[in-house]
Design a protein around this motif. Structure first.
Motif, PDB file in Angstrom:
ATOM      1  N   TRP A 164       2.044   1.100  -6.739  1.00 13.88           N
ATOM      2  CA  TRP A 164       2.712  -0.201  -6.830  1.00 13.88           C
ATOM      3  C   TRP A 164       2.274  -0.928  -8.105  1.00 13.88           C
ATOM      4  O   TRP A 164       3.103  -1.458  -8.846  1.00 13.88           O
ATOM      5  N   ALA A 183      -6.049  -3.227  -1.760  1.00 14.46           N
ATOM      6  CA  ALA A 183      -6.506  -1.856  -2.015  1.00 14.46           C
ATOM      7  C   ALA A 183      -7.942  -1.657  -1.542  1.00 14.46           C
ATOM      8  O   ALA A 183      -8.269  -0.619  -0.953  1.00 14.46           O
ATOM      9  N   TRP A 195     -10.606   4.854  -7.558  1.00 13.01           N
ATOM     10  CA  TRP A 195      -9.492   4.981  -6.633  1.00 13.01           C
ATOM     11  C   TRP A 195      -9.692   6.207  -5.753  1.00 13.01           C
ATOM     12  O   TRP A 195     -10.176   7.226  -6.222  1.00 13.01           O
ATOM     13  N   ARG A 196      -9.304   6.085  -4.510  1.00 14.86           N
ATOM     14  CA  ARG A 196      -9.374   7.219  -3.565  1.00 14.86           C
ATOM     15  C   ARG A 196      -7.975   7.548  -3.087  1.00 14.86           C
ATOM     16  O   ARG A 196      -7.176   6.668  -2.858  1.00 14.86           O
ATOM     17  N   GLY A 197      -7.749   8.830  -2.887  1.00 14.01           N
ATOM     18  CA  GLY A 197      -6.479   9.260  -2.303  1.00 14.01           C
ATOM     19  C   GLY A 197      -5.429   9.327  -3.243  1.00 14.01           C
ATOM     20  O   GLY A 197      -4.522   9.368  -3.725  1.00 14.01           O
ATOM     21  N   ALA A 242      -8.091  -1.564   2.266  1.00 12.58           N
ATOM     22  CA  ALA A 242      -7.537  -0.309   2.802  1.00 12.58           C
ATOM     23  C   ALA A 242      -8.406   0.894   2.467  1.00 12.58           C
ATOM     24  O   ALA A 242      -8.083   2.018   2.860  1.00 12.58           O
ATOM     25  N   GLU A 253      -8.761   2.092  -0.451  1.00 13.92           N
ATOM     26  CA  GLU A 253      -8.095   2.807  -1.537  1.00 13.92           C
ATOM     27  C   GLU A 253      -8.829   2.642  -2.868  1.00 13.92           C
ATOM     28  O   GLU A 253      -8.734   3.481  -3.754  1.00 13.92           O
ATOM     29  N   LEU A 254      -9.564   1.544  -3.007  1.00 15.04           N
ATOM     30  CA  LEU A 254     -10.201   1.213  -4.276  1.00 15.04           C
ATOM     31  C   LEU A 254     -11.577   0.627  -4.038  1.00 15.04           C
ATOM     32  O   LEU A 254     -11.774  -0.162  -3.116  1.00 15.04           O
ATOM     33  N   ALA A 304       0.846  -1.185   0.000  1.00 14.70           N
ATOM     34  CA  ALA A 304       0.000   0.000   0.000  1.00 14.70           C
ATOM     35  C   ALA A 304       0.893   1.252   0.000  1.00 14.70           C
ATOM     36  O   ALA A 304       1.970   1.225   0.587  1.00 14.70           O
ATOM     37  N   PRO A 305       0.497   2.279  -0.674  1.00 12.28           N
ATOM     38  CA  PRO A 305      -0.700   2.350  -1.500  1.00 12.28           C
ATOM     39  C   PRO A 305      -0.534   1.507  -2.766  1.00 12.28           C
ATOM     40  O   PRO A 305       0.532   1.475  -3.379  1.00 12.28           O
ATOM     41  N   VAL A 306      -1.613   0.834  -3.143  1.00 10.62           N
ATOM     42  CA  VAL A 306      -1.554  -0.163  -4.203  1.00 10.62           C
ATOM     43  C   VAL A 306      -1.474   0.459  -5.595  1.00 10.62           C
ATOM     44  O   VAL A 306      -0.782  -0.064  -6.461  1.00 10.62           O
ATOM     45  N   ARG A 307      -2.159   1.577  -5.817  1.00 13.82           N
ATOM     46  CA  ARG A 307      -2.185   2.154  -7.167  1.00 13.82           C
ATOM     47  C   ARG A 307      -0.775   2.419  -7.707  1.00 13.82           C
ATOM     48  O   ARG A 307      -0.444   1.952  -8.807  1.00 13.82           O
TER      49      ARG A 307
END
Length: 152
Positions: free
Chosen positions: A45, A101, A150-152, A104, A106-107, A40-43
């Protein structure tokens, strides 16, 4: 290849009548280095992993091997089993990253694991092998953004 191995071409052809058979055996024990250990963050990565894959596929010999192995899988059950194993590994690894993601926050996505892999990897193969063009960073980012919110 025979010269590098210190044997004659006839010896190589005696063991592997077709180049795709040699490729399958050579790659059979290799572990795929991509999409391991998501973080994380996964995006970002995931973008880095796809960039690595796109860079590998941009090498004409690598794209040729990928297409040769895919073609072999259409008619050869052994090749098909090895391809299924590789595809399963990639799918599992991408799905693990996406689950991370989602967990967390994030997605948000409802995509199936196989669809995620096709949406992310398929266009890279098409871009490299069919269009013979590099995948830009913007192209890769659009692929990642296309799998969900996606967030953040």
């Amino acid at each position: 290849m025979a010269l590098a191995a210190g044997v004659g071409r006839a010896t190589v052809y005696r063991h592997w009548a077709r180049a795709d058979q040699l490729l399958l055996d050579a790659m059979g024990g290799a572990d795929l280095p991509l999409f391991r250990d998501p973080a994380a963050p996964v995006r970002p990565w995931l973008i880095r992993q796809l960039r690595r894959m796109a860079d590998e596929l941009a090498v004409p010999a690598v794209a040729a091997v990928a297409l040769t192995l895919a073609q072999s899988a259409l008619a050869d059950p052994v090749a098909a089993a090895r391809q299924d194993e590789s595809v399963g590994t990639i799918t599992d690894r991408i799905h693990t990253a996406v689950r991370l993601a989602v967990a967390a926050g994030e997605l948000e996505t409802g995509a199936e694991p196989a669809d995620l892999c096709a949406q992310l990897v398929g266009p890279l193969v098409y871009r490299a092998a069919m269009q013979r063009q590099p995948a830009s960073d913007a192209f890769i980012a659009r692929l990642v953004d296309g799998i969900g919110a996606w967030r953040g």
